[in-house]
Design an enzyme around this catalytic site. Structure first.
Site, PDB file in Angstrom:
ATOM      1  CB  SER A  16      -0.973  -0.089   1.131  1.00  0.00           C
ATOM      2  OG  SER A  16      -1.517   1.259   1.219  1.00  0.00           O
ATOM      3  CD  GLU A  72      -2.212   5.135   4.803  1.00  0.00           C
ATOM      4  OE1 GLU A  72      -2.809   5.971   4.305  1.00  0.00           O
ATOM      5  OE2 GLU A  72      -1.693   4.979   5.875  1.00  0.00           O
ATOM      6  CE1 TYR A  80      -4.325  -1.787   5.495  1.00  0.00           C
ATOM      7  CE2 TYR A  80      -3.104   0.474   4.917  1.00  0.00           C
ATOM      8  CZ  TYR A  80      -3.852  -0.899   4.596  1.00  0.00           C
ATOM      9  OH  TYR A  80      -3.812  -1.263   3.249  1.00  0.00           O
TER      10      TYR A  80
END
Ligand code: NAP
Ligand code: G4F
Length: 324
Positions: free
Chosen positions: A123, A125, A147
């Site tokens: 990701s 992220e 996460y």
């Protein structure tokens, strides 16, 4: 006929990937976890064409048994606790599923058949507090949520199994991708669903957090094609998948409310409940490697994506449906 196993088939990406692989002539096996109520709505239209098997990223025995029974050629690991906000309230669970779950699956592959090709859903992220703009495969990671930290672990354990055991393990570093099948808790779908409700007189307010955060938003249907292309390469590698455009949440509001001739300033209320302890302020990806190595590029523009999602929510609510 090659066999593909998809973990997370009931999610947004899993449903698009299953459709895509069926079209490519695959036998598609989807791993689903036990829930007290059936949550197959995203795959209801293809349920007769896929084989569903019970398993969980928390239970390694289930993973080993699935691989032994179905003998997949390719595995797409899409299963995760994928909602960033929840990762602060459930950091250990997020780590168990989103980080250690990857090791459980990789090790099941190593034990059962190390020739299986593996895709890890990494990701953007992971870039978090970005060290470089735009972000590319070589940009250092600086995750800003439990996460994001879990995804960094998942990425590196994928690289590690590739380097330790010579396995065909690939990590797709995908930037935000959305669709009418996006979960209602994510900001894009939350907005388009409220736009439709407000337009139809079913709601009069939308409560949001940070409107300044910027994301590189693409269409999920385009992104699952990139996942498949990655596993067709002779050599496993890591790829950024993104549109190369960035927009703020406020710009998303402009596009979504403007599309139905409404002004979001009349409806949006900022609510501290939706602010995050640490924010990812700016994401924008450089997908040039995926462009030249895979021949991949996105087909759906930002405006087309927003309009597609608003149209789908309007149609669903007009038909008396409840949100998926
Ligand atoms: P999603 O809609 O939240 O789907 C997640 C899937 O994981 C669901 O099928 C869920 O099953 C399953 N799952 C969760 N915990 C599990 C467990 N313990 N065992 C087995 N399955 C479990 O996510 P998505 O948007 O499709 O994203 C797919 C993957 O890409 C995720 O790994 C996500 O982190 C990653 N990713 C997404 C984006 C994006 O913008 N969408 C960007 C980069 C990376 P239930 O239906 O039972 O909950
Ligand atoms: O839609 P979001 O919740 O997505 P976020 O956090 O970017 O994560 C998604 O994309 C990642 C890829 O970069 C995936 F790995 C991950 O699994 C997931 O699919 O939030 C987007 C932005 C954030 O900056 C958030 O603070 O929107 C901001 N926001 C403002 N108000 C809100 C809200 N987000 C949500 N969910 N709800 C709000 O009310």
């Amino acid at each position: 006929m090659p066999t593909a196993l998809i973990t997370g088939i009931t999610g947004q990406d899993g449903s698009y990937l299953a459709e895509f692989l069926l079209q490519q002539g695959y036998r598609v096996v989807g791993m689903v976890r036990r829930t007290s109520t059936v949550n197959f709505h995203r795959i209801a239209h293809i349920q007769d064409e896929v084989e569903l098997v019970s398993g969980d990223m928390l239970d390694q025995i289930s993973l080993v048994h699935i691989l032994e029974e179905y003998r997949p050629d390719e595995i797409y690991n899409l299963a995760a606790q994928s909602f960033v906000q929840t990762s602060w309230s459930q950091p250990v669970f997020t780590g168990e599923v989103t980080a250690l779950g990857v090791t459980r699956l990789l090790d099941a592959i190593r034990i059962v058949d190390p020739a299986i090709r593996f895709y890890q859903a990494s990701s953007s992220e992971m870039f978090g507090k970005v060290r470089e703009v735009p972000q590319r495969e070589t940009t250092p990671f600086y995750p800003r949520s439990p996460y994001g930290v879990a995804k960094v672990y998942g990425h590196w354990i994928t690289v590690n199994y590739r380097e330790s055991y010579g396995m065909h393990c690939t990590s797709g570093i995908l930037f935000n991708h959305e669709s009418p099948r996006r979960g209602l808790e994510f900001v894009t779908r939350k907005i388009t669903h409220h736009v439709a409700q407000i337009k139809l007189g079913m709601a009069d307010e939308l409560r949001l957090g940070n409107l300044d955060a910027r994301r590189d938003w693409g269409f999920a249907g385009d992104y699952v094609r990139a996942m498949w292309l990655m596993l067709q390469q002779e050599t496993p590698d890591d790829y950024v998948v993104a549109t190369g455009e960035t927009h703020s949440v406020a710009e998303f509001l402009d596009e979504a409310f403007g599309y139905v001739d409404l002004d979001w300033h009349d409806y949006v209320v900022q609510d501290p409940r939706y602010m995050r302890p640490a924010e990812v302020d700016l994401l924008v990806g450089d997908a040039s490697k995926a462009g030249h190595a895979l021949g991949w590029e996105p087909n759906v523009s930002f405006a087309e994506l927003v309009h597609m999602m608003v149209d789908a929510d309007l149609e669903m609510l007009r038909d008396g449906g409840t949100a998926l």
